[in-house]
Enzyme design. Structure first.
Site, mmCIF file in Angstrom:
data_model
loop_
_atom_site.group_PDB
_atom_site.id
_atom_site.type_symbol
_atom_site.label_atom_id
_atom_site.label_comp_id
_atom_site.label_asym_id
_atom_site.label_seq_id
_atom_site.Cartn_x
_atom_site.Cartn_y
_atom_site.Cartn_z
ATOM 1 C CG ASP A 175 -2.160 0.856 0.994
ATOM 2 O OD1 ASP A 175 -3.180 0.643 1.636
ATOM 3 O OD2 ASP A 175 -2.080 1.764 0.132
HETATM 4 C C1 GLC Z 1 -4.236 4.382 -0.213
HETATM 5 C C2 GLC Z 1 -5.142 3.241 0.133
HETATM 6 C C3 GLC Z 1 -5.228 2.192 -0.943
HETATM 7 C C4 GLC Z 1 -5.104 2.848 -2.306
HETATM 8 C C5 GLC Z 1 -3.696 3.403 -2.409
HETATM 9 C C6 GLC Z 1 -3.494 4.144 -3.746
HETATM 10 O O1 GLC Z 1 -3.514 4.780 0.904
HETATM 11 O O2 GLC Z 1 -4.929 2.578 1.378
HETATM 12 O O3 GLC Z 1 -6.482 1.511 -0.784
HETATM 13 O O4 GLC Z 1 -5.349 1.907 -3.324
HETATM 14 O O5 GLC Z 1 -3.379 4.266 -1.331
HETATM 15 O O6 GLC Z 1 -4.302 5.273 -3.787
#
Ligand code: GLC
Length: 703
Positions: A265
């Protein structure tokens, strides 16, 4: 994967330098100042949020595809011409914004959710996106958590059915088709168990609960062929998910055979340092790579440290090669080596197509849940003048909900306009967007409809609340309107279950609309005025008060089961122990009766048929979601008091009776037993054919 594909990616890998391999493991966030040389040197494998990154920098409005093509061209100037894969959060629609995933779960219609994902893929790929960070599959039992909106609720069976359908919707039968995109099962795993419903906090989940509640939707997504998985931010049982080799490699790959790649993430690899299990960036990168994590979302620690770690013998060439190979495999499976560019001409016909709006309206209608309808107040017919009031009367983008970066307010018919268009002839609608005006006008109308609830800003990442009551000022507004005494309907927009105990008692009718998306206003009008009937069912338990959380239907019985009276059998001295509304609950504009339960046998041998008659005893056509629950009465571990094992939707005309039959298979009774193995245990079971998780016709059988 066909051998030719494996040969192709292995031959490519053999030509790659260490730097080029590390480049494939690196995702950057696109921006106008992104160095073209990084792309030309093959140091970036993926870009996130390219669409829009250069809008206004000489690109047209449909510039998303052209922007992706601009960056792709630079990447294809690299020595080995390895294409980028463009990722984005296309969670519940791209330009055609569908209801939030929690609302889609309320439709209990996985096929429809899959169709919505297919539309999202067609629109997003026309805009240069080839990879979505969806479906979000986190089981949530704590609605204080902002991201409960983004998942499919509390039940592993329902979530698993939707997970498979949505992955297939995004990816299709042939992932290399230009209008299909790579799915990403996230956030692996247990993210919804964050303590206190506070995003980013740690969680503790026992192995049996992890196996039987939180992991099943991810397994369903992998079995449906999801090309990628995203690791969660969470520190689960003391090990951050981004560095948990047991879960990322032993379970995902060893047990389930996942052959795609795992992306972190946002900066979650670098966050292993504040988590306190990595000394520095190099340590963090090594831990993640050893765990089986393949791509670094935007933290840069892979790009900055893996080369030296390899030289220093801190990582092996094999694990570096394996990670790069997985990324190449998914790029190849997505057809990017054959068609790395997006045909910008697709944007117009593929985006916001009329049939997409029709689907969005159907899904919005099916997702809304009728929670109360005293004296059949709804549908609103036969009234001369109705007041519509509340903070949502002009709603447009407010209907989208969380995670809708590509939705546009101008695509949405304002709610008041949509209600005017769907109101029956001869009915006068008055609108009031302030409580004072509403309370003044209410004396002059026949009935009132209050449009209240949560603005989408109260939903989504880190939008956690400590109080599940209505947002400030709204309960006072309902109190004041109640005093005036007109028939009162509440329409509640929200990204989570709210503790609406007081309002549920005050209103004559309550329709829970969630955040219903681009066509939500028209869908609401169709239900309010009776052109269509509500059929949604709750995918998550509604608590009476915040203090009851966590509360969910598939709980254990305890040694002193909940009992309204018994002194030592209640759970609070100041509150009833039951939920306000149970999982699976929902009303219709008619009433249904269940009867004549039959089991094909009272002994399960491989499978069992369970059937019952369902009758529409009301005066209107209705859709009933018939649910099948089981309970394993005695196990080597304590067992839930109910578990959903099936559901079917029946459309019944007034007076019509239909027999609904479920086939329960023995393997559906398997669970993680006391010795850690997964399987069934002989014994007695209860089974229900039910309208929700608290009622139903009960039968018994033994295994
Ligand atoms: C965010 C979220 C994730 C998302 C990623 C890209 O922090 O936790 O669900 O896909 O970053 O935006």
């Amino acid at each position: 994967m066909p051998q030719s594909a494996e040969n192709f990616i292995n031959q490519l890998l053999n030509q790659m330098t260490t730097e080029e391999k590390i480049g494939q493991l690196n995702q950057f966030s696109a921006s106008a100042d992104l160095s073209p040389d990084l792309l030309r040197q093959g140091k970036i494998g993926s870009l996130i949020n390219a669409s829009g990154a250069l809008t206004g920098q000489g690109f047209s409005d449909s510039g998303n595809a052209e922007i992706s093509n601009h960056f792709q061209k630079l990447a294809l100037e690299s020595r080995l011409k390895i294409p980028l894969i463009f990722g984005r959060d296309v969670i519940h629609g791209f330009r055609t914004v569908f209801p939030i995933p929690l609302a889609q779960a309320a439709a209990f219609d996985p096929d429809l959710a899959g169709e919505a994902a297919s539309v999202a893929a067609r629109e997003a790929t026309a805009s240069g996106i080839q990879w979505t960070f969806a479906p979000m599959l986190d089981i949530a039992r704590d609605p204080r958590w902002g991201r409960v909106a983004e998942g499919n609720g509390e039940d592993p069976f329902l979530c698993s059915q939707i997970a498979a359908a949505v992955v297939k919707g995004f990816q299709g039968e042939d992932l290399s088709a230009p209008d299909k995109m790579v799915a990403c099962a996230k956030h692996y795993v247990g993210y919804g168990s964050a303590e206190g419903g506070r995003d980013y906090e740690g969680g503790e989940i026992s192995e049996p609960t992890l196996r039987d509640v939180y992991l099943p939707p991810f397994r369903a997504a992998i079995e449906a062929g999801s090309g990628t998985v995203m690791s969660a931010f969470i520190d689960l049982n003391g090990i951050p998910a981004t560095a948990d080799r047991r879960l990322l490699t032993n379970v995902l790959r060893g047990e389930w055979g996942f052959d795609g790649f795992i992306v972190s993430d946002w900066e979650s690899i670098k966050e292993l340092i504040p988590h306190g299990i990595a000394e520095d960036e190099a340590d963090a990168a090594q831990l993640a790579l050893h765990a089986g994590l393949d791509m670094d979302m935007v933290s840069g620690v892979f790009l900055n440290t893996l080369g030296k770690s390899l030289t220093d013998g801190k990582i092996s060439r094999e694990e570096l090669d394996e990670a790069a190979l997985r990324v190449l495999r998914i790029k190849h499976r997505a057809g990017l080596f054959d068609h790395p560019y997006t045909d910008a001409g697709r944007a117009t016909p593929d985006i916001l197509a009329p049939q997409a709006r029709t689907l969005a309206r159907k899904l919005a209608r099916e997702s809304m849940v009728l929670l109360k309808n005293e004296n059949n107040l709804l549908p609103l017919q036969g009234f001369r003048r109705i007041l519509v009031a509340g903070s949502f009367i002009h709603a447009r983008a407010e209907l989208f909900g969380t995670w809708t970066p590509d939705g546009r307010a101008e695509d949405v018919t304002p709610l008041d306009e949509a209600l005017r268009e769907t109101a029956p002839n001869g009915m006068e609608l008055w609108f009031a967007d302030t409580p004072d005006l509403a309370l003044h006008l209410a004396h002059q109308v026949d009935a009132v409809v209050l449009l209240i609830g949560e603005h989408p800003s109260r939903s989504g990442e880190n939008a956690n609340v400590s109080d599940l009551g209505l947002p400030p000022g709204q309960s006072e507004f309902v109190d004041a309107m109640k005093e005036i005494g007109k028939p009162m309907t509440l329409v509640i927009f929200a990204g989570r279950p709210l503790a609406i105990t007081r309002q549920l008692s005050q209103a004559d009718a309550v329709l829970y609309a969630w955040h219903p998306g681009i066509e939500g206003a028209a869908a609401l009008g169709e239900l309010l005025f009776g052109h269509e009937a509500p059929s949604g069912r709750l995918p998550i338990t509604f608590p009476r008060a915040t203090g009851q959380v966590p509360i969910y239907y598939n709980q254990k019985n305890s040694g002193r089961p909940v009992h309204p009276e018994g002194q030592f059998k209640t759970r609070y001295i100041d509150l009833l122990p039951s939920p306000l509304l149970p999982f699976g609950f929902g009303l219709a504009y008619t009433q249904f009766e269940y009867g004549n339960l039959k089991l094909s046998s009272d002994v399960m041998r491989g499978s069992l048929e369970i059937s019952a008659g369902v009758t529409n005893v009301g005066a209107r056509v209705g859709v009933e979601t018939v649910q099948l629950y089981v309970r394993d009465l005695v196990g080597s571990l304590t067992r839930p008091i109910r578990e959903l094992k099936g559901f079917q939707s029946l459309t019944l005309q007034p007076g019509e009776t239909r027999r609904v039959t479920f086939v329960l298979r023995e393997e559906q009774l398997a669970f993680t037993r006391a010795d850690g193995t997964f399987g069934t245990e002989p014994g007695n079971f209860h089974v229900w054919v039910a309208p929700d998780s608290q009622r139903g016709l009960r039968g018994e059988f033994c295994l």
